[in-house]
Design a protein around this motif. Structure first.
Motif, PDB file in Angstrom:
ATOM      1  N   ARG A  21       0.779  -1.305   0.245  1.00 40.00           N
ATOM      2  CA  ARG A  21      -0.226  -0.171   0.278  1.00 40.00           C
ATOM      3  C   ARG A  21       0.824   0.894   0.318  1.00 40.00           C
ATOM      4  NH1 ARG A  21      -3.949  -0.241   4.447  1.00 40.00           N
ATOM      5  NH2 ARG A  21      -1.823  -0.515   6.200  1.00 40.00           N
ATOM      6  N   LEU A  22       0.522   1.724  -0.486  1.00 39.88           N
ATOM      7  CA  LEU A  22       0.984   3.253  -1.355  1.00 39.88           C
ATOM      8  C   LEU A  22       0.084   4.217   0.595  1.00 39.88           C
ATOM      9  CD1 LEU A  22       2.753   5.218  -3.894  1.00 39.88           C
ATOM     10  CD2 LEU A  22       1.260   6.172  -2.163  1.00 39.88           C
ATOM     11  N   LEU A  23       1.143   5.120   0.659  1.00 41.01           N
ATOM     12  CA  LEU A  23       0.223   6.503   1.831  1.00 41.01           C
ATOM     13  C   LEU A  23       1.252   7.730   0.914  1.00 41.01           C
ATOM     14  CD1 LEU A  23       0.460   4.709   5.391  1.00 41.01           C
ATOM     15  CD2 LEU A  23      -1.893   4.736   3.445  1.00 41.01           C
ATOM     16  N   CYS A  24       0.563   8.385   0.530  1.00 41.83           N
ATOM     17  CA  CYS A  24       1.188   9.689   0.544  1.00 41.83           C
ATOM     18  C   CYS A  24       0.426  10.603   1.345  1.00 41.83           C
ATOM     19  CB  CYS A  24       1.158  10.031  -0.959  1.00 41.83           C
ATOM     20  SG  CYS A  24       1.882  11.919  -1.832  1.00 41.83           S
ATOM     21  N   VAL A  25       1.015  11.809   2.307  1.00 41.54           N
ATOM     22  CA  VAL A  25       0.785  13.166   3.154  1.00 41.54           C
ATOM     23  C   VAL A  25       1.319  13.945   2.339  1.00 41.54           C
ATOM     24  CG1 VAL A  25       1.179  13.750   5.805  1.00 41.54           C
ATOM     25  CG2 VAL A  25       1.134  10.874   4.766  1.00 41.54           C
ATOM     26  N   VAL A  26       0.183  14.641   2.398  1.00 35.92           N
ATOM     27  CA  VAL A  26       0.258  16.031   1.932  1.00 35.92           C
ATOM     28  C   VAL A  26       0.286  17.058   2.684  1.00 35.92           C
ATOM     29  CG1 VAL A  26      -0.711  17.900  -0.352  1.00 35.92           C
ATOM     30  CG2 VAL A  26      -0.183  15.381  -0.288  1.00 35.92           C
ATOM     31  N   SER A  27       1.436  17.675   3.107  1.00 35.50           N
ATOM     32  CA  SER A  27       1.389  18.827   3.793  1.00 35.50           C
ATOM     33  C   SER A  27       0.955  19.779   3.314  1.00 35.50           C
ATOM     34  CB  SER A  27       3.007  18.656   4.968  1.00 35.50           C
ATOM     35  OG  SER A  27       3.712  18.690   4.328  1.00 35.50           O
ATOM     36  N   LEU A  28       1.470  21.254   4.121  1.00 33.61           N
ATOM     37  CA  LEU A  28       1.746  22.763   3.213  1.00 33.61           C
ATOM     38  C   LEU A  28       2.579  22.859   2.265  1.00 33.61           C
ATOM     39  CD1 LEU A  28       0.961  24.367   6.169  1.00 33.61           C
ATOM     40  CD2 LEU A  28      -0.857  23.715   4.520  1.00 33.61           C
ATOM     41  N   TYR A  29       4.240  22.513   2.414  1.00 33.88           N
ATOM     42  CA  TYR A  29       4.804  22.136   1.687  1.00 33.88           C
ATOM     43  C   TYR A  29       5.323  21.212   1.293  1.00 33.88           C
ATOM     44  CZ  TYR A  29       4.365  27.146   3.199  1.00 33.88           C
ATOM     45  OH  TYR A  29       3.423  28.622   3.214  1.00 33.88           O
ATOM     46  N   ASN A  30       5.496  20.053   1.251  1.00 38.24           N
ATOM     47  CA  ASN A  30       5.629  18.504   1.342  1.00 38.24           C
ATOM     48  C   ASN A  30       4.966  17.807   0.607  1.00 38.24           C
ATOM     49  OD1 ASN A  30       8.954  19.725   0.928  1.00 38.24           O
ATOM     50  ND2 ASN A  30       7.762  20.138   3.853  1.00 38.24           N
ATOM     51  N   CYS A  31       5.387  16.480   0.396  1.00 35.74           N
ATOM     52  CA  CYS A  31       4.972  15.184   0.201  1.00 35.74           C
ATOM     53  C   CYS A  31       5.574  13.818   1.022  1.00 35.74           C
ATOM     54  CB  CYS A  31       4.256  15.083  -0.601  1.00 35.74           C
ATOM     55  SG  CYS A  31       3.449  16.290  -1.176  1.00 35.74           S
ATOM     56  N   HIS A  32       5.144  13.391   1.063  1.00 38.13           N
ATOM     57  CA  HIS A  32       5.648  12.121   1.810  1.00 38.13           C
ATOM     58  C   HIS A  32       5.248  10.874   1.561  1.00 38.13           C
ATOM     59  CE1 HIS A  32       7.397  15.135   5.188  1.00 38.13           C
ATOM     60  NE2 HIS A  32       6.415  15.718   5.017  1.00 38.13           N
TER      61      HIS A  32
END
Length: 153
Positions: free
Chosen positions: A56-67
């Motif tokens: 599974r892929l999780l992409c955490v999108v914050s204000l200025y970066n993605c993890h």
């Protein structure tokens, strides 16, 4: 960011990350747009997911970066060394712009990505078009918050 869906798969990548093949097990267009709308409306980080089968892929999108985190969705006792982590200097606004561009460029394919029943495709396309319009409007409204020198707090 997302390639045109073919045979139930779409590739996903961000600047500085690997390419990941996402399957139809997640309704990427609808789920990701809903998450992006929530994030932009609330100026709040959000998470999108996709299935690599079996991972599974999780992409955490914050204000200025993605993890990006890749994990085995069925393992309860994973070791840290078994989790893939990647980082991209992609802002929430850029992520949402790319999401809008990639999905709006092939709405027919995304409308039938997870729901392979032809009788639902037109209904899905109309719903998807409405969500894309809302996302585009939010992108335009929130651009000023991502200008250099703007402080969110």
């Amino acid at each position: 960011m997302l390639t045109k869906p073919q045979h139930g798969w779409s590739d996903f990548s961000l600047e500085g990350t690997s390419v990941y093949g996402l399957s139809y097990l997640s309704d990427i267009a609808f789920e990701w747009i809903d998450a992006a709308i929530f994030g932009l409306k609330n100026r709040s980080p959000f998470c999108v997911k996709g299935y690599l089968e079996p991972d599974r892929l999780l992409c955490v999108v914050s204000l200025y970066n993605c993890h990006i985190i890749i994990e085995d969705e069925f393992s309860r006792c994973m070791e840290k060394k078994d989790i893939v982590y990647e980082y991209s200097n992609t802002s929430m606004l850029d992520f949402c712009r790319r999401l809008y561009d990639d999905i709006s460029s092939c709405t027919d394919e995304w409308a039938s990505f997870s729901d392979h029943q032809d009788e639902h495709t037109e209904k899905n396309k109309q719903a998807l078009t409405g969500k894309l319009e809302e996302l585009k409007e939010l992108i335009t409204q929130k651009e000023k918050f991502f200008d250099e020198g703007y402080c969110f707090f």
